[in-house]
Design an enzyme around this catalytic site. Structure first.
Site, PDB file in Angstrom:
ATOM      1  N   LYS A 183      -1.833  -8.286   9.347  1.00  0.00           N
ATOM      2  CA  LYS A 183      -1.123  -8.397   7.948  1.00  0.00           C
ATOM      3  C   LYS A 183      -0.765 -10.367   7.125  1.00  0.00           C
ATOM      4  O   LYS A 183      -0.908 -11.250   8.739  1.00  0.00           O
ATOM      5  CB  LYS A 183      -0.964  -7.311   7.128  1.00  0.00           C
ATOM      6  CG  LYS A 183      -1.072  -6.269   6.012  1.00  0.00           C
ATOM      7  CD  LYS A 183      -2.347  -6.177   6.592  1.00  0.00           C
ATOM      8  CE  LYS A 183      -2.825  -4.793   6.613  1.00  0.00           C
ATOM      9  NZ  LYS A 183      -2.663  -3.567   5.934  1.00  0.00           N
TER      10      LYS A 183
HETATM   11  C1  LIG Z   1      -2.781  -2.059   5.651  1.00  0.00           C
HETATM   12  C2  LIG Z   1      -2.960  -1.288   4.678  1.00  0.00           C
HETATM   13  C3  LIG Z   1      -2.387  -0.106   4.286  1.00  0.00           C
HETATM   14  C4  LIG Z   1      -1.524   0.104   4.763  1.00  0.00           C
HETATM   15  O1  LIG Z   1      -0.130  -0.517   5.183  1.00  0.00           O
HETATM   16  P1  LIG Z   1       1.375   0.517   5.897  1.00  0.00           P
HETATM   17  O2  LIG Z   1       1.717  -0.604   5.562  1.00  0.00           O
HETATM   18  O3  LIG Z   1       0.302   0.477   7.637  1.00  0.00           O
HETATM   19  O4  LIG Z   1       1.189   1.514   5.840  1.00  0.00           O
HETATM   20  C5  LIG Z   1      -2.853   0.143   2.740  1.00  0.00           C
HETATM   21  N1  LIG Z   1      -3.470  -0.605   1.967  1.00  0.00           N
HETATM   22  C6  LIG Z   1      -4.065  -1.459   2.292  1.00  0.00           C
HETATM   23  C7  LIG Z   1      -5.027  -1.924   1.546  1.00  0.00           C
HETATM   24  C8  LIG Z   1      -4.559  -1.944   3.236  1.00  0.00           C
HETATM   25  O5  LIG Z   1      -5.385  -2.672   4.075  1.00  0.00           O
END
Ligand SMILES: *Cc1c(COP(=O)(O)O)cnc(C)c1O
Length: 376
Positions: A183
């Site tokens: 991210k």
């Molecule tokens: C990456 C992502 C998640 C999940 O995040 P985690 O920290 O892996 O649980 C949830 N929603 C969206 C839109 C994402 O891109």
């Protein structure tokens, strides 16, 4: 052959300093210091009153849905194009996900489709800001208000995006973020729930502490069944450093996107990429190229050519209604989602991507699309 990854974190001296400090000193009475600082700084960055750090975005969403009391018999509306992490917590609490179609330009919830999907059982609208793009928050809020629903933002992909002067994740009942290694900013694994509602934040913290009430003097005394989705102080130290650099990280994403958009839309007629509507800022978590709807180019063949050139390109998220987990859902009502999923893909965009490597990616995409166009 060198491989160009689609994403990886930007980690420097500041991160090393903070994490080293947390490892050396962040114990005993200091064991929550970085967690508290990250929560405070994150809330400040968004312009909201409360932020609760978690071990993942998935966990944050699970806690938030429980704190709203959403459960069996309740329906939550979300877009059919989504990563499973946005939808799974709806099933964890025993509620029913209702998937609807997306808008072709922003790839997020179509407000008309949301309105049409509302039933007496609907409790919440889950707006996911896909790939940094912003969902139509004003229209969705108006629908939520008219029907007494919660509006939830999954802003995991939109940290740093701005909707008409407001940070993505600051305009809803609560929002959730992810700090997974892919991210905009990372803590390795991690997440955050943000809200202006003090009582909701208190509920989330209690649920995240195995249901133990703050201020309850009895030891080992849960007052309800909770969860434990906590972030560690070590991860929070990394997060504090990343958050100090957030505008730099976002600017880098924007530079990378601009280079792609400028060159790819000039070289490939009819393609388009992530939109940035008037008055908004897109943090462009993931530059995404959409091939023209009438294009004879087969996307899998383009991706295979890129793979052979050592470049990670990723297909668009797949419609949830096509996956076995959601086999019960009707997958015929989301034509836009199904169509976009067949002709859209993500390009590498990690912060340290060099100009030279990005030019190589651009040249490879252009050559691959042209070659497949001739093959067709
Ligand atoms: C990456 C992502 C998640 C999940 O995040 P985690 O920290 O892996 O649980 C949830 N929603 C969206 C839109 C994402 O891109």
């Amino acid at each position: 052959m060198k491989r160009i990854h689609y994403t990886k974190p930007s980690v420097g001296e500041l991160e090393l300093d903070y994490v080293t400090d947390a490892v050396r000193n962040g114990w005993g009475e200091c064991c929550y210091d970085y967690i508290h600082r990250l929560q405070k700084d994150f809330a400040g960055y968004l312009g909201v009153d409360h932020a609760v750090a978690t071990s993942s975005c998935t966990g944050a969403l699970h806690l938030g849905l429980r704190a709203l009391g959403i459960g069996p018999g309740d329906e939550v509306i979300l877009a059919d194009i989504n990563w499973i992490a946005s939808a799974a917590p709806i099933l964890y609490v025993g509620a029913t996900p209702v998937v609807v179609d997306i808008l072709a330009d922003c790839w997020c919830l179509d407000p008309d489709a949301v309105r049409a999907a509302i039933t007496p059982r609907t409790r919440a609208i889950l707006a996911v800001h896909l790939y940094g793009n912003l969902a139509a928050l004003e229209a969705l809020q108006a629908i939520a208000d008219a029907h007494g629903l919660a509006l939830i933002e999954d802003a995991a992909e939109a940290l740093g995006s701005i909707y008409k002067g407001h940070m993505a994740g600051s305009l809803s009942t609560f929002s959730v973020f992810s700090f997974h290694g892919t991210k905009v900013m990372t803590t390795g694994e991690g997440g955050m729930l943000a809200t202006d509602d003090a009582e909701l934040a208190r509920r989330v913290e209690q649920l995240n502490n195995h249901g133990r009430a703050a201020g309850d003097m009895r030891q080992f005394w849960p007052s309800e069944l909770g969860h434990k989705y906590k972030m560690s102080n070590l991860q929070a130290a990394l997060g504090c450093a990343q958050l100090e650099r957030i505008e730099e990280l976002v600017q880098r994403k924007r530079e990378i996107f601009a280079r792609y958009q400028h060159q790819l839309t000039a070289a490939l007629p009819g393609v388009y990429m992530n939109p940035e509507p008037e008055g908004c800022r897109n943090s462009y978590w993931m530059p995404t190229l959409v091939l023209p709807s009438n294009s004879p180019v087969a996307m899998p063949a383009v991706l295979e050519r890129m793979r052979q050139a050592g470049i990670d390109a990723r297909i668009f998220f797949q419609p949830l209604s096509d996956t076995p987990v959601f086999a019960g859902l009707d997958n015929r009502k989301t034509p836009v989602a199904h169509d976009l999923a067949t002709r859209s893909f993500n390009l590498p965009s990690y912060h340290d991507l060099s100009v030279e490597d990005q030019q190589y990616v651009i040249a490879t995409v252009v050559a691959a699309v042209r070659a497949e166009g001739e093959n067709a």
